[in-house]
Design a protein around this motif. Structure first.
Motif, PDB file in Angstrom:
ATOM      1  N   ALA A 197      -2.131   4.956  -3.076  1.00  0.00           N
ATOM      2  CA  ALA A 197      -3.384   4.338  -2.618  1.00  0.00           C
ATOM      3  C   ALA A 197      -4.551   5.302  -2.749  1.00  0.00           C
TER       4      ALA A 197
ATOM      5  N   CYS B 114      -8.367  -4.998   1.233  1.00  0.00           N
ATOM      6  CA  CYS B 114      -7.521  -4.240   2.164  1.00  0.00           C
ATOM      7  C   CYS B 114      -7.311  -5.024   3.454  1.00  0.00           C
TER       8      CYS B 114
ATOM      9  N   ALA C 190      -6.644   3.990   2.036  1.00  0.00           N
ATOM     10  CA  ALA C 190      -7.691   3.707   1.045  1.00  0.00           C
ATOM     11  C   ALA C 190      -9.015   3.392   1.740  1.00  0.00           C
TER      12      ALA C 190
ATOM     13  N   ALA D  40      -0.939   2.163   3.244  1.00  0.00           N
ATOM     14  CA  ALA D  40      -1.660   2.445   2.004  1.00  0.00           C
ATOM     15  C   ALA D  40      -3.071   1.861   2.063  1.00  0.00           C
TER      16      ALA D  40
END
Length: 441
Positions: A358, A378, A236, A232
């Motif tokens: 995401a 992240c 992103a 995810a």
């Protein structure tokens, strides 16, 4: 004079050849689909909706696909899925070539393609490693993925050129033909050497059995959970934030395309490395190679110049492929063959389930805390999750065995591991495969 290694038998060559052909077509079709939507006066949101239409049935049907692949001959499931993809892409091509299809038709055909993939993926992974003996599994899977990743790189480059030259409709038609040829090759697979699997007690029972296989192995559910979040974060960072950073600070699409191509080249290099390297601590080696997945987000947060980002992506590609092959080696060694596809489907499900969320939340998070903070977040989350997985003893202890001993699939994992030759008290875990956004094709 032989032109292939002795371990690469007829089934392995057919599977690898079919995968190269279908991935050449599919990589170009991903580009063609986006441009087909735009050619029909669609917006960026429409492109995302068509992509989501493919992902949603893929997630919904993965577990059922794994159960079906463990109940029916896997090669027949693969052929049926290829035929469905051939038909959906062929109809998509026809609609694009004869006009401008409405968005709902393109989304529906993309959903059919995702459904085919949901049944194909678990069956495919069960067949690939069933085509070689245990002592050659790591090298075989590395060669297989080298062909797959090479096809992804070549297919994307060729597809982009063909979209510009002849339009997206013809590229979709080529993808349909590629699926037809791949289905024909897979139809010739010899399933005579694969042990017959006794029919289960129903779909729900099969799904429960697959879940028990996952839940009973700490190393397995820990890594699947890890990648549900890691993937995810990667999506992103690299699908939403990356193009924006490239457009605003790196010079546009060209340097971003070069960086992504460098990642693909790195995966081929990692697969080549794993044809020679046979780590003893399979999951320890693989998990250590997950840490570099935090680097692209950090490079975008700085941001590094285009050359630095390209170097980071190349190194990340190598690391991803080492993890992918090590993960599959462990899975092949530790999971009972008759339950392989069900376990694989849970791994795919875990790897994909966070991706749509995401994608949807990346924009709002950027608006709330800023893009740089989101990228650093992240990167930090990937590193923290990987460090947490290394705290799992089974992940650190799983040891490669060239020949897996006969094993009662209902025996507790620890007992089987302690009795394995050469373990001397080490517990043995197992893996599942490479996560989609970073390592699946």
């Amino acid at each position: 004079m032989t032109v292939r290694p002795a371990w690469a038998g007829r089934n392995f060559l057919l599977l690898t050849g079919a995968t190269v052909i279908s991935n050449l077509g599919s990589s170009g079709a991903q580009i063609a689909t986006a441009f087909a939507v735009l050619a029909a006066h669609g917006s960026a949101t429409d492109v995302g909706l068509v992509a989501a239409a493919r992902t949603l049935p893929l997630v919904l049907f993965l577990l059922i696909g794994g159960a079906v692949a463990d109940r029916l001959p896997r090669h027949r499931v693969m052929v049926a899925a290829n035929v469905l993809n051939c038909a959906s892409q062929g109809l998509f091509a026809l609609l694009v070539l004869t006009g401008q299809p409405p968005l709902w038709q393109m989304a529906a055909l993309a959903a059919l393609g995702g459904t085919g993939q949901a049944f194909f993926a678990p069956a495919s992974e069960g067949m690939v490693l069933a085509s070689v003996s245990g002592e050659h599994s790591g090298r075989a899977f590395a060669v297989f993925r080298m062909g797959m990743n090479g096809a992804n790189i070549g297919g994307a480059a060729l597809g982009g050129a063909l979209v510009a030259a002849v339009g997206p409709g013809w590229v979709l038609a080529i993808d349909s033909a590629a699926f037809a040829l791949a289905a024909a090759l897979r139809a010739f697979l010899d399933a005579g050497g694969v042990a017959e699997r006794a029919p289960g007690g129903g779909m729900l029972r099969d799904l429960r059995d697959g879940w028990r296989e996952v839940a009973s192995r700490t190393w397995l559910w820990a890594i699947v959970l890890q990648f549900s979040l890691v993937n995810a974060m990667i999506v992103a960072a690299e699908s939403v934030y990356g193009p924006l950073v490239a457009k605003e600070q790196l010079g546009g699409a060209r340097p971003w395309g070069l960086a992504m191509a460098a990642f693909g080249v790195g995966t081929v290099g990692g697969a080549l490395l794993m044809t020679r390297y046979k780590p003893r601590r399979i999951l320890l080696t693989g998990t250590l190679c997950v840490f570099p997945l935090a680097l692209p987000s950090a490079a975008l947060a700085v941001p590094l110049p285009a050359a630095g980002l390209t170097a980071v992506m190349f190194g990340t590609g190598i690391a991803v492929e080492v993890f992918s092959v090590a993960w599959m080696m462990a899975l092949h060694q530790e999971i009972p063959e008759e339950k392989f596809s069900r376990v694989s489907s849970y791994d795919w499900f875990g790897s994909l389930v966070g991706v749509p969320v995401a994608s949807a939340l990346a924009g709002p998070v950027q608006d709330l805390i800023g893009r740089t903070a989101a990228l650093w977040g992240c990167s930090a989350l990937i590193a923290l999750l990987t460090a947490a997985v290394l705290c799992v003893r089974d992940v650190r202890a799983l040891t490669r065995r060239d020949r897996a001993p006969a094993r009662d699939p209902h025996r507790p994992e620890g007992a089987a591991a302690h009795e394995a030759p050469g373990h001397q008290g080490d517990d043995a875990p197992r893996p599942t495969q490479a996560p989609p956004p970073v390592s699946r094709g």
